[in-house]
Scaffold this motif. Sequence first.
Motif, PDB file in Angstrom:
ATOM      1  N   MET A   1       0.809  -1.170   0.000  1.00  0.00           N
ATOM      2  CA  MET A   1       0.000   0.000   0.000  1.00  0.00           C
ATOM      3  C   MET A   1       0.870   1.257   0.000  1.00  0.00           C
ATOM      4  SD  MET A   1      -3.145   0.651   2.300  1.00  0.00           S
ATOM      5  CE  MET A   1      -4.541   0.905   1.494  1.00  0.00           C
ATOM      6  N   ASN A   2       1.936   1.239   0.768  1.00  0.00           N
ATOM      7  CA  ASN A   2       2.868   2.355   0.750  1.00  0.00           C
ATOM      8  C   ASN A   2       3.470   2.531  -0.633  1.00  0.00           C
ATOM      9  OD1 ASN A   2       2.503   3.161   3.358  1.00  0.00           O
ATOM     10  ND2 ASN A   2       4.224   1.996   4.184  1.00  0.00           N
ATOM     11  N   ASN A   3       3.668   1.412  -1.305  1.00  0.00           N
ATOM     12  CA  ASN A   3       4.193   1.482  -2.671  1.00  0.00           C
ATOM     13  C   ASN A   3       3.194   2.173  -3.587  1.00  0.00           C
ATOM     14  OD1 ASN A   3       6.541   0.232  -2.006  1.00  0.00           O
ATOM     15  ND2 ASN A   3       5.863  -1.817  -2.616  1.00  0.00           N
ATOM     16  N   LYS A   4       1.929   1.848  -3.410  1.00  0.00           N
ATOM     17  CA  LYS A   4       0.903   2.467  -4.239  1.00  0.00           C
ATOM     18  C   LYS A   4       0.816   3.972  -3.953  1.00  0.00           C
ATOM     19  CE  LYS A   4      -2.130  -1.465  -4.981  1.00  0.00           C
ATOM     20  NZ  LYS A   4      -3.481  -1.962  -4.836  1.00  0.00           N
ATOM     21  N   ILE A   5       0.889   4.318  -2.687  1.00  0.00           N
ATOM     22  CA  ILE A   5       0.838   5.737  -2.307  1.00  0.00           C
ATOM     23  C   ILE A   5       2.058   6.454  -2.871  1.00  0.00           C
ATOM     24  CG2 ILE A   5       0.921   7.346  -0.369  1.00  0.00           C
ATOM     25  CD1 ILE A   5      -0.728   5.359   1.220  1.00  0.00           C
ATOM     26  N   GLY A   6       3.202   5.840  -2.748  1.00  0.00           N
ATOM     27  CA  GLY A   6       4.427   6.443  -3.286  1.00  0.00           C
ATOM     28  C   GLY A   6       4.344   6.595  -4.790  1.00  0.00           C
ATOM     29  N   ALA A   7       3.785   5.580  -5.468  1.00  0.00           N
ATOM     30  CA  ALA A   7       3.651   5.642  -6.919  1.00  0.00           C
ATOM     31  C   ALA A   7       2.677   6.744  -7.315  1.00  0.00           C
ATOM     32  CB  ALA A   7       3.193   4.294  -7.456  1.00  0.00           C
ATOM     33  N   GLU A   9       1.952   9.456  -5.547  1.00  0.00           N
ATOM     34  CA  GLU A   9       2.590  10.744  -5.266  1.00  0.00           C
ATOM     35  C   GLU A   9       3.622  11.074  -6.333  1.00  0.00           C
ATOM     36  OE1 GLU A   9       4.055  10.482  -1.268  1.00  0.00           O
ATOM     37  OE2 GLU A   9       2.090  10.908  -0.411  1.00  0.00           O
ATOM     38  N   ALA A  10       4.360  10.095  -6.793  1.00  0.00           N
ATOM     39  CA  ALA A  10       5.354  10.313  -7.845  1.00  0.00           C
ATOM     40  C   ALA A  10       4.664  10.710  -9.147  1.00  0.00           C
ATOM     41  CB  ALA A  10       6.196   9.051  -8.036  1.00  0.00           C
ATOM     42  N   ALA A  11       3.549  10.042  -9.457  1.00  0.00           N
ATOM     43  CA  ALA A  11       2.801  10.361 -10.671  1.00  0.00           C
ATOM     44  C   ALA A  11       2.223  11.773 -10.585  1.00  0.00           C
ATOM     45  CB  ALA A  11       1.693   9.340 -10.886  1.00  0.00           C
ATOM     46  N   LYS A  12       1.732  12.103  -9.384  1.00  0.00           N
ATOM     47  CA  LYS A  12       1.172  13.445  -9.168  1.00  0.00           C
ATOM     48  C   LYS A  12       2.267  14.495  -9.323  1.00  0.00           C
ATOM     49  CE  LYS A  12      -1.350  16.140  -5.749  1.00  0.00           C
ATOM     50  NZ  LYS A  12      -1.880  16.179  -4.399  1.00  0.00           N
ATOM     51  N   ALA A  13       3.438  14.266  -8.755  1.00  0.00           N
ATOM     52  CA  ALA A  13       4.553  15.204  -8.859  1.00  0.00           C
ATOM     53  C   ALA A  13       4.989  15.339 -10.310  1.00  0.00           C
ATOM     54  CB  ALA A  13       5.703  14.739  -7.980  1.00  0.00           C
ATOM     55  N   SER A  14       5.031  14.231 -11.036  1.00  0.00           N
ATOM     56  CA  SER A  14       5.411  14.257 -12.444  1.00  0.00           C
ATOM     57  C   SER A  14       4.394  15.048 -13.262  1.00  0.00           C
ATOM     58  CB  SER A  14       5.529  12.817 -12.962  1.00  0.00           C
ATOM     59  OG  SER A  14       5.833  12.826 -14.328  1.00  0.00           O
ATOM     60  N   ALA A  15       3.108  14.863 -12.969  1.00  0.00           N
ATOM     61  CA  ALA A  15       2.047  15.583 -13.671  1.00  0.00           C
ATOM     62  C   ALA A  15       2.138  17.085 -13.368  1.00  0.00           C
ATOM     63  CB  ALA A  15       0.689  15.034 -13.281  1.00  0.00           C
ATOM     64  N   GLN A  16       2.452  17.438 -12.126  1.00  0.00           N
ATOM     65  CA  GLN A  16       2.587  18.841 -11.758  1.00  0.00           C
ATOM     66  C   GLN A  16       3.769  19.471 -12.484  1.00  0.00           C
ATOM     67  OE1 GLN A  16       2.770  18.787  -7.468  1.00  0.00           O
ATOM     68  NE2 GLN A  16       0.543  18.971  -7.243  1.00  0.00           N
ATOM     69  N   GLU A  17       4.864  18.726 -12.608  1.00  0.00           N
ATOM     70  CA  GLU A  17       6.020  19.230 -13.328  1.00  0.00           C
ATOM     71  C   GLU A  17       5.677  19.451 -14.795  1.00  0.00           C
ATOM     72  OE1 GLU A  17       9.527  16.832 -12.731  1.00  0.00           O
ATOM     73  OE2 GLU A  17       9.301  16.891 -10.559  1.00  0.00           O
ATOM     74  N   LEU A  18       4.907  18.532 -15.389  1.00  0.00           N
ATOM     75  CA  LEU A  18       4.463  18.701 -16.766  1.00  0.00           C
ATOM     76  C   LEU A  18       3.583  19.936 -16.898  1.00  0.00           C
ATOM     77  CD1 LEU A  18       3.606  15.097 -18.052  1.00  0.00           C
ATOM     78  CD2 LEU A  18       5.322  16.658 -18.950  1.00  0.00           C
ATOM     79  N   ASN A  19       2.671  20.131 -15.979  1.00  0.00           N
ATOM     80  CA  ASN A  19       1.804  21.304 -15.996  1.00  0.00           C
ATOM     81  C   ASN A  19       2.616  22.589 -15.873  1.00  0.00           C
ATOM     82  OD1 ASN A  19      -0.557  19.871 -16.360  1.00  0.00           O
ATOM     83  ND2 ASN A  19      -1.031  19.759 -14.163  1.00  0.00           N
ATOM     84  N   VAL A  20       3.616  22.572 -15.014  1.00  0.00           N
ATOM     85  CA  VAL A  20       4.473  23.751 -14.840  1.00  0.00           C
ATOM     86  C   VAL A  20       5.225  24.033 -16.133  1.00  0.00           C
ATOM     87  CG1 VAL A  20       6.510  24.629 -13.628  1.00  0.00           C
ATOM     88  CG2 VAL A  20       4.683  23.544 -12.334  1.00  0.00           C
TER      89      VAL A  20
END
Length: 101
Positions: A1-7, A9-20
Motif C-alpha cells: 500500500m505504501n508502494n501504491k501511495i508512493g507511486a 505521489e510520484a505520478a502526481k509530482a510528475s504531472a505537476q512538473e508537466l503542468n508547470v
Amino acid sequence: MNNKIGALEAAKASAQELNVDETRQALAALQKRLDEIQSGQTSLSGQVSELKGQVAKEQGERKLLSDQLGSLSERVDALSSSSADANAGPQQPQRNRRSKR
C-alpha cells in the motif's frame, strides 16, 4: 500500500512538473506574441505620425494655393473692370471753362 501511495505521489509530482512546463511554454509564447504586438503598435504609431505630418503639409500647401488663386482672381476682376470702363464709350474731353469777368 505504501508502494501504491508512493507511486501515486510520484505520478502526481510528475504531472505537476508537466503542468508547470506547459504553463511556462504557454507564458513564453504569450510573451513573444505580446512583444510582436507592441512592436507592431510602435511601427503603426510612427506611420500615423508620418501621415499626420504629410496631411498638415498638404493642408498648408492647399491654403497657399487658395490664397494665390484668390489674389489672381481679384487681379483678373480688376483688369476686366478696367477694360470694361475703357470700352464703355468714348469720353468727351473736358472743356476749360474760364469765367468771364
